[in-house]
Structures are given as structure tokens and as C-alpha cells.
Design a protein around this motif. Structure first.
Motif, PDB file in Angstrom:
ATOM      1  N   ILE A   1      10.885   6.087  -4.861  1.00  0.00           N
ATOM      2  CA  ILE A   1       9.373   6.656  -4.934  1.00  0.00           C
ATOM      3  C   ILE A   1       8.462   7.365  -3.815  1.00  0.00           C
ATOM      4  CG2 ILE A   1       7.310   6.155  -6.334  1.00  0.00           C
ATOM      5  CD1 ILE A   1       8.271   3.486  -7.602  1.00  0.00           C
ATOM      6  N   SER A   2       8.708   8.686  -4.216  1.00  0.00           N
ATOM      7  CA  SER A   2       7.916   9.249  -2.683  1.00  0.00           C
ATOM      8  C   SER A   2       6.422   9.611  -3.677  1.00  0.00           C
ATOM      9  CB  SER A   2       8.904  10.523  -2.368  1.00  0.00           C
ATOM     10  OG  SER A   2       8.645  10.799  -3.855  1.00  0.00           O
ATOM     11  N   VAL A   3       4.885   9.725  -2.387  1.00  0.00           N
ATOM     12  CA  VAL A   3       3.678  10.184  -3.076  1.00  0.00           C
ATOM     13  C   VAL A   3       3.314  10.339  -1.471  1.00  0.00           C
ATOM     14  CG1 VAL A   3       3.142   7.416  -2.828  1.00  0.00           C
ATOM     15  CG2 VAL A   3       1.700   8.989  -4.407  1.00  0.00           C
ATOM     16  N   GLN A   4       2.024  11.665  -1.599  1.00  0.00           N
ATOM     17  CA  GLN A   4       1.396  11.182  -0.513  1.00  0.00           C
ATOM     18  C   GLN A   4      -0.050  11.871  -1.210  1.00  0.00           C
ATOM     19  OE1 GLN A   4       2.515  15.454   0.981  1.00  0.00           O
ATOM     20  NE2 GLN A   4       0.798  15.956   2.150  1.00  0.00           N
ATOM     21  N   THR A   5      -0.609  10.758  -0.306  1.00  0.00           N
ATOM     22  CA  THR A   5      -2.334  10.432  -0.675  1.00  0.00           C
ATOM     23  C   THR A   5      -3.340  10.678   0.206  1.00  0.00           C
ATOM     24  OG1 THR A   5      -3.340   9.291  -2.253  1.00  0.00           O
ATOM     25  CG2 THR A   5      -2.322   8.333  -0.825  1.00  0.00           C
ATOM     26  N   ARG A   6      -4.210  10.928   0.077  1.00  0.00           N
ATOM     27  CA  ARG A   6      -5.375  10.912   1.047  1.00  0.00           C
ATOM     28  C   ARG A   6      -5.088   8.664   1.503  1.00  0.00           C
ATOM     29  NH1 ARG A   6     -10.727  13.271  -0.245  1.00  0.00           N
ATOM     30  NH2 ARG A   6     -10.467  14.239  -1.878  1.00  0.00           N
ATOM     31  N   ALA A   7      -5.198   9.642   2.761  1.00  0.00           N
ATOM     32  CA  ALA A   7      -5.372   8.973   4.357  1.00  0.00           C
ATOM     33  C   ALA A   7      -6.138   6.977   4.190  1.00  0.00           C
ATOM     34  CB  ALA A   7      -4.940   8.860   5.806  1.00  0.00           C
ATOM     35  N   GLU A   8      -7.128   7.130   3.697  1.00  0.00           N
ATOM     36  CA  GLU A   8      -8.359   5.970   3.849  1.00  0.00           C
ATOM     37  C   GLU A   8      -7.756   5.915   2.036  1.00  0.00           C
ATOM     38  OE1 GLU A   8     -10.173  10.469   2.207  1.00  0.00           O
ATOM     39  OE2 GLU A   8      -9.287   8.999   3.334  1.00  0.00           O
ATOM     40  N   GLN A   9      -6.980   5.941   1.089  1.00  0.00           N
ATOM     41  CA  GLN A   9      -6.618   5.191  -0.285  1.00  0.00           C
ATOM     42  C   GLN A   9      -5.031   5.026  -0.034  1.00  0.00           C
ATOM     43  OE1 GLN A   9      -8.075   8.807  -2.087  1.00  0.00           O
ATOM     44  NE2 GLN A   9      -9.673   7.753  -2.853  1.00  0.00           N
ATOM     45  N   THR A  10      -4.675   4.827   0.404  1.00  0.00           N
ATOM     46  CA  THR A  10      -3.169   4.352   1.076  1.00  0.00           C
ATOM     47  C   THR A  10      -2.644   3.375   0.228  1.00  0.00           C
ATOM     48  OG1 THR A  10      -2.959   6.137   2.972  1.00  0.00           O
ATOM     49  CG2 THR A  10      -1.604   4.113   1.995  1.00  0.00           C
ATOM     50  N   GLU A  11      -3.536   2.182   0.611  1.00  0.00           N
ATOM     51  CA  GLU A  11      -3.494   1.205   0.096  1.00  0.00           C
ATOM     52  C   GLU A  11      -3.674   0.796  -1.358  1.00  0.00           C
ATOM     53  OE1 GLU A  11      -2.014  -1.492   2.214  1.00  0.00           O
ATOM     54  OE2 GLU A  11      -2.315  -0.291   3.695  1.00  0.00           O
ATOM     55  N   GLY A  12      -4.534   1.363  -1.197  1.00  0.00           N
ATOM     56  CA  GLY A  12      -5.180   0.946  -2.936  1.00  0.00           C
ATOM     57  C   GLY A  12      -3.775   1.723  -3.885  1.00  0.00           C
ATOM     58  N   THR A  13      -3.694   3.045  -2.893  1.00  0.00           N
ATOM     59  CA  THR A  13      -2.690   3.670  -4.002  1.00  0.00           C
ATOM     60  C   THR A  13      -1.125   3.148  -4.061  1.00  0.00           C
ATOM     61  OG1 THR A  13      -3.314   6.044  -3.452  1.00  0.00           O
ATOM     62  CG2 THR A  13      -1.524   6.005  -4.869  1.00  0.00           C
ATOM     63  N   LEU A  14      -0.632   2.548  -3.136  1.00  0.00           N
ATOM     64  CA  LEU A  14      -0.007   2.097  -3.330  1.00  0.00           C
ATOM     65  C   LEU A  14      -0.242  -0.101  -4.071  1.00  0.00           C
ATOM     66  CD1 LEU A  14       2.904   0.726  -1.752  1.00  0.00           C
ATOM     67  CD2 LEU A  14       1.586  -0.445  -0.089  1.00  0.00           C
ATOM     68  N   ALA A  15      -0.558   0.202  -3.825  1.00  0.00           N
ATOM     69  CA  ALA A  15      -1.275  -1.163  -4.928  1.00  0.00           C
ATOM     70  C   ALA A  15      -1.074  -1.174  -5.670  1.00  0.00           C
ATOM     71  CB  ALA A  15      -2.402  -2.147  -4.504  1.00  0.00           C
ATOM     72  N   LEU A  16      -1.147  -0.083  -6.830  1.00  0.00           N
ATOM     73  CA  LEU A  16      -1.398   0.762  -8.016  1.00  0.00           C
ATOM     74  C   LEU A  16      -0.303   1.116  -8.371  1.00  0.00           C
ATOM     75  CD1 LEU A  16      -2.773   1.958 -10.599  1.00  0.00           C
ATOM     76  CD2 LEU A  16      -2.880   4.376  -9.447  1.00  0.00           C
ATOM     77  N   ILE A  17       0.648   1.712  -7.344  1.00  0.00           N
ATOM     78  CA  ILE A  17       1.879   1.883  -7.633  1.00  0.00           C
ATOM     79  C   ILE A  17       2.523   1.176  -8.134  1.00  0.00           C
ATOM     80  CG2 ILE A  17       4.289   3.103  -6.710  1.00  0.00           C
ATOM     81  CD1 ILE A  17       2.495   5.309  -5.250  1.00  0.00           C
ATOM     82  N   GLN A  18       3.114  -0.092  -7.232  1.00  0.00           N
ATOM     83  CA  GLN A  18       3.494  -1.578  -6.825  1.00  0.00           C
ATOM     84  C   GLN A  18       3.279  -1.862  -8.442  1.00  0.00           C
ATOM     85  OE1 GLN A  18       2.037  -2.947  -3.510  1.00  0.00           O
ATOM     86  NE2 GLN A  18       4.299  -3.101  -2.897  1.00  0.00           N
ATOM     87  N   LYS A  19       1.882  -2.133  -9.240  1.00  0.00           N
ATOM     88  CA  LYS A  19       1.179  -2.173 -10.329  1.00  0.00           C
ATOM     89  C   LYS A  19       1.701  -1.909 -11.257  1.00  0.00           C
ATOM     90  CE  LYS A  19      -1.065  -5.576 -12.921  1.00  0.00           C
ATOM     91  NZ  LYS A  19      -1.260  -5.217 -14.208  1.00  0.00           N
ATOM     92  N   LEU A  20       1.903  -0.818 -11.419  1.00  0.00           N
ATOM     93  CA  LEU A  20       2.575   0.471 -12.765  1.00  0.00           C
ATOM     94  C   LEU A  20       4.683  -0.285 -12.456  1.00  0.00           C
ATOM     95  CD1 LEU A  20       0.584   3.340 -12.238  1.00  0.00           C
ATOM     96  CD2 LEU A  20       0.689   1.904 -13.805  1.00  0.00           C
ATOM     97  N   VAL A  21       5.117  -0.471 -11.580  1.00  0.00           N
ATOM     98  CA  VAL A  21       6.523  -0.744 -11.360  1.00  0.00           C
ATOM     99  C   VAL A  21       7.101  -2.252 -12.209  1.00  0.00           C
ATOM    100  CG1 VAL A  21       8.375  -1.386 -10.903  1.00  0.00           C
ATOM    101  CG2 VAL A  21       7.079   0.850  -9.920  1.00  0.00           C
ATOM    102  N   GLN A  22       5.613  -3.235 -11.354  1.00  0.00           N
ATOM    103  CA  GLN A  22       5.428  -4.345 -12.017  1.00  0.00           C
ATOM    104  C   GLN A  22       5.674  -4.696 -14.000  1.00  0.00           C
ATOM    105  OE1 GLN A  22       3.080  -6.941 -10.718  1.00  0.00           O
ATOM    106  NE2 GLN A  22       4.388  -8.529 -10.722  1.00  0.00           N
ATOM    107  N   ASP A  23       4.758  -3.403 -14.097  1.00  0.00           N
ATOM    108  CA  ASP A  23       4.535  -3.972 -15.092  1.00  0.00           C
ATOM    109  C   ASP A  23       5.449  -3.333 -16.027  1.00  0.00           C
ATOM    110  OD1 ASP A  23       2.304  -5.026 -15.181  1.00  0.00           O
ATOM    111  OD2 ASP A  23       0.619  -3.392 -15.496  1.00  0.00           O
ATOM    112  N   TYR A  24       6.152  -1.813 -15.988  1.00  0.00           N
ATOM    113  CA  TYR A  24       7.243  -1.161 -15.818  1.00  0.00           C
ATOM    114  C   TYR A  24       8.381  -2.291 -16.276  1.00  0.00           C
ATOM    115  CZ  TYR A  24      10.096   2.466 -18.066  1.00  0.00           C
ATOM    116  OH  TYR A  24      11.348   2.880 -17.966  1.00  0.00           O
ATOM    117  N   LEU A  25       9.021  -2.040 -15.709  1.00  0.00           N
ATOM    118  CA  LEU A  25      10.080  -3.651 -15.044  1.00  0.00           C
ATOM    119  C   LEU A  25       9.701  -4.861 -16.067  1.00  0.00           C
ATOM    120  CD1 LEU A  25      10.809  -3.651 -11.703  1.00  0.00           C
ATOM    121  CD2 LEU A  25      11.998  -2.045 -13.753  1.00  0.00           C
ATOM    122  N   ALA A  26       8.562  -5.706 -16.394  1.00  0.00           N
ATOM    123  CA  ALA A  26       7.751  -6.281 -17.332  1.00  0.00           C
ATOM    124  C   ALA A  26       8.446  -6.239 -19.162  1.00  0.00           C
ATOM    125  CB  ALA A  26       6.919  -7.107 -16.973  1.00  0.00           C
TER     126      ALA A  26
END
Length: 483
Positions: free
Chosen positions: A352-377
Motif C-alpha cells: 500500500i502506498s500513499v503520500q500525505t502531509r507530514a503533520e498528518q502521517t501518524e493519523g493517516t497511517l492509523a486510518l489505513i491500518q484500521k481500514l485494512v483490518q476492517d476489510y479483512l475482518a
């Protein structure tokens, strides 16, 4: 708009499962000749039927041939198991060897080779990747063009002179490219990701080489790599076009006979499961590149179709995917986010690849991880499955729209030892898959806890993500994507 242009527009729209705009309908004043794929009852559109003929040359080269007499030309693609995964202790050796093929033969330099192909109306191309090295020829099929084009092609592939000046020039070009990579955070992240994901496996070898390895590559090493990697027994020949079977057999036999003698190289080892973790590449920027990956599948995996469909829904299909909808459309965190399986001879990555604002990196990463977790479940919804089945089966005929497309398809079929019916099997499997089958396949091969994560950007104070919006996001992505 003429009726002919309207028909072409309708065909394009039907193949891609999209509607026709009102302005087109108003101008035509006639109903569309083809209906949307929604009205095709999940039946795949007619695509070009391929009769793939297969045999093996005396020297061990595998041949796949498709007759196509619509145009007076043919496409020839040679695929050698001679990519960067065969570099050993000299990263960049496969790429340099491949790049040097058309730099000189006994009686011609690079300019003369290019001019001769051009004068015959022929096109030569080549390239090296992790699994394979490719050499291709497109030529008119008339004898007066075909025979001299093939003669030169055979000479280039089997008897390159590897001139010293060309070797130094290509070496310097690759070293200059490595310098440029220092200013490319996406490339830096990719290099770090493959190193962490594959460890000591040959897939971790940088295709372009390294500052340490490139100066050590000399003519003798290039010749030795050519002798082994470009042997007839290590080759798949794909031929498509205006040829009779007897002509195709003659072309394949002549090519195989002039190449170095030798068997197929040994199969690549199985990669070890990587240790999941987070790694940072420091880079001064306003944005951060985020790459996430885990080991995926081989090209021959029986779950290939289910995973392809599942990934199209998650993040492989552009707009309308889960990731794009939540990360870009609702929150404006990026211009684009994509996921993909890259199946290879050994298990390739799911990334998975994405480019985002530096100050929103952690939030974006957490969001992606949650989306993947929900999709797999949970798996996809029925509506998502139906829509993507239509889009995949609708666009798939375009994958065999030209002779060059067919040559690419059948060379992969031969290289990865897939059945001749693979293309038909794939579309049939896509159409028959259920929500549960896609969900189970994704769960078999992916885990939300197994990601290797690499971020390339600055360490800055983080900000909370904006709330999702059904309308336009409150914050647009910062500037244009970097690199």
C-alpha cells in the motif's frame, strides 16, 4: 458526432462499465448501440479468442505462438530468467548486461544497429526487472523486412560485443541515477522497504545496483552473466502475428540455436517471513511517503483471481475503492492511495502506498491500518463485488487488444508456467467468485499485524485528522504530489 464515432464511444463505455454522458446522447439523437455492463447479467463481453500453440526447441527454449493475420506484422518477445534476482554479489549486473545488448555487435555500433532496425521499419526494445530480462522485436512480416530484422535481432541477443566505452557510459548513467535517487523520497522508501521485507533474499537486491557494486562490474562478468542468463534453456519465446506455424517454428529454432547453450537457472529460494515493524527514512519535506508491505503470493497461486478482485475493491482500482474513498474523498489526506499484489516467481509483495502531509502521517497511517483490518475482518459488500466484477470482465478484453498485448500475456503464461487457458480461466473465476470466497482468500494471505512500514519524510509535530465528510473534504492535499 457521426454514428461511427458514437459507436466507438459506446464501445469504450461498455467495456469500462461506465455510462454515456447526456451531451453525447443529445448530439447523437439515437439510443446507444451497446448497453452498460450492468445489463449484461454478469456475462463477460466478447474478447479476442486466442489459440496458443506451444512447443520446445531442441535446446530447451519454451515457445508460445499465436497466429494473427489481421495485420502484416509480428511481435517477438524473449523472456529470460535473468533479472536482478540473479545478480548475486554484484547488484546491477543483470541491468547492465541487458542494456549493453544493443550497444554493439561485430560489424555495427549502437547507432548502426538503431538505424538498421529503423530502416526496416522494425522496433527493438529491452529491459531488466527482478524476475526477468526482456528483449523484443516488432517487424513487418514480409520476407524482405522480416529476415534482415530477425538476423540483426539474433546477432544482438546472442553475440553482443559489449564495447568498453558503452559499458563505462552505462555504468556512469546508473551511478548518476543513484545520485538522483537521494533526492527522491519515494525511491528511498522503496529501497528500504524491499531491504526490510526480503532481508537476504535475492528480491532485496536493488535492480539499478549500488555505489559499491557498479564500479566492480567489468566486461568479463557481463559476458559470464550473458552466457548463463541468456542461455536457450533459460528462455521463453513468445511469437504473435502474421506468421504460419512453420515460419514460427523456424524463427524459434534459429534463435534457440544461436544462443549460448545451457539449462534453466535454478528456482529462486523461498523468502523468510519478515519481522513486522516501522522504519523511518529522514527526508526534509512538507510531505511524507508511506509504504506498507507484507509477503504476498507467487504468480501461480490458485487464489490469484480472488486476491486480484479483493484488492481491486480495497485499493487497486483507483477511484471508488475503500482506501481512496476514506483517505482522499472524505478527508482530503492525499491525491491518491493504492494497494497492489505483485506476484512473482517467488512470493512477491502486497503493498500500500500513499503520500500525505507530514503533520498528518501518524493519523493517516492509523486510518489505513484500521481500514485494512476492517476489510479483512468483514470482506467486501455484495455491491462492491458486483461492481468490480463488471469492471474487470469489461476491461479485460483490452488486455489482448493488440499483438504486443498478446505477446506480453503469453510470455507471462510461459515464464510462470501457467496453463494456456489462463486468460479464459481468469475471467471465468472473476465472474464466479462470491463475497465469502474473496474474504477467505484475503484472510489466508494477509494479516493486519504483519506489515513492514516505511515512512520517508521529516519528524514533525502531528495534528489530528479532519472528520470525514460526505461532501468536499475540509482540507485539500498540500500542493502537487512530490516526485
Amino acid at each position: 458526432m457521426t454514428s461511427k464515432n458514437f459507436l466507438l464511444t459506446s464501445l469504450f463505455c461498455a467495456l469500462w462499465g461506465i455510462g454515456i454522458s447526456g451531451s453525447v446522447l443529445a448530439e447523437s439523437q439515437t439510443p446507444p448501440a451497446l448497453e452498460s455492463l450492468r445489463n449484461l447479467n454478469a456475462e463477460a463481453p466478447t474478447r479476442r479468442a486466442l489459440n496458443i500453440q506451444r512447443w520446445q526447441t531442441a535446446e530447451g527454449a519454451r515457445v508460445l505462438f499465436v497466429e494473427a493475420h489481421e495485420l502484416p506484422m509480428f511481435d517477438l518477445r524473449l523472456t529470460f530468467a535473468a533479472g536482478s534476482s540473479r545478480d548475486g554479489t554484484l547488484p546491477g549486473l543483470a541491468l547492465m548486461t541487458n542494456a549493453l545488448l544493443n550497444e554493439g555487435v561485430a560489424d555495427k555500433d549502437a547507432t548502426a544497429i538503431a538505424q538498421t532496425f529503423e530502416g526496416l521499419g522494425a522496433q527493438f526494445s529491452n529491459g531488466a526487472y527482478r524476475d526477468m530480462a526482456l528483449v523484443s522485436l516488432r517487424s513487418l512480416s514480409a520476407t524482405e523486412q522480416r529476415e534482415p530484422a530477425l538476423a540483426l535481432f539474433q546477432q544482438v541477443v546472442s553475440q553482443p560485443s559489449f564495447p568498453a566505452d558503452a559499458l563505462e557510459r552505462i555504468r556512469n548513467q546508473l551511478l548518476a541515477g543513484l545520485e538522483q535517487q537521494k533526492q527522491n523520497p519515494a525511491k528511498l522508501a522503496s529501497l528500504e522497504l524491499f531491504s526490510r521485507l526480503y532481508g537476504q533474499h535475492p528480491y532485496s537486491i536493488p535492480t539499478e545496483g549500488t555505489f559499491e557494486s557498479l564500479p566492480r562490474i567489468d566486461e568479463a562478468q557481463v559476458r559470464q552473466f550473458h552466457q548463463q542468463g541468456y542461455a536457450a534453456g533459460n528462455l521463453v519465446i513468445a511469437l504473435v502475428g502474421d506468421l504460419q506455424r512453420s515460419e514460427a517454428e523456424q524463427i524459434a529454432a534459429q534463435l534457440s540455436a544461436v544462443l549460448p547453450k545451457g539449462p534453466a537457472l535454478p528456482a529462486l529460494p523461498e523468502p523468510q517471513a519478515p519481522v513486522a515493524g516501522r522504519y523511518q527514512v529522514e527526508y526534509p519535506s512538507q510531505q511524507t511517503h508511506v509504504l506498507m508491505a507484507q509477503l504476498g503470493i507467487r504468480r501461480t497461486d490458485p487464489d490469484y483471481a480472488a486476491l486480484y478482485l479483493g484488492n481491486q475493491i480495497l485499493g487497486g482500482g483507483g477511484f471508488g475503492t475503500r482506501l481512496m474513498e476514506e483517505v482522499r474523498e472524505k478527508r482530503g489526506l492525499t491525491y491518491g492511495i493504492y494497494s497492489r499484489f505483485s506476484p512473482m516467481d517467488a512470493p512477491g509483495p502486497f503493498s500500500i502506498s500513499v503520500q500525505t502531509r507530514a503533520e498528518q502521517t501518524e493519523g493517516t497511517l492509523a486510518l489505513i491500518q484500521k481500514l485494512v483490518q476492517d476489510y479483512l475482518a468483514e470482506g467486501p459488500t455484495q455491491e462492491e463485488l458486483d461492481r468490480n466484477q463488471r469492471e474487470i470482465t469489461g476491461s479485460f478484453p483490452l488486455s489482448t487488444a493488440s499483438n504486443a498485448d498478446i505477446a506480453g500475456q503469453i510470455s507471462n503464461i510461459g515464464f510462470y508456467n501457467l496453463p494456456s487457458s489462463f486468460l479464459e480461466d481468469f475471467t471465468r473465476q472473476i465472474q464466479q467468485l462470491t463475497v465469502q470466497q474473496v474474504k477467505e482468500a484475503m484472510q489466508r494471505h494477509l494479516s493486519p499485524e504483519q506489515f513492514v512500514i516505511v515512512t520517508a519524510g521529516p519528524k514533525v509535530a502531528q495534528q489530528p485528522l479532519p472528520e470525514p465528510s460526505a461532501d468536499a473534504p475540509k482540507a485539500e492535499p498540500l500542493g502537487v504530489p512530490e516526485h
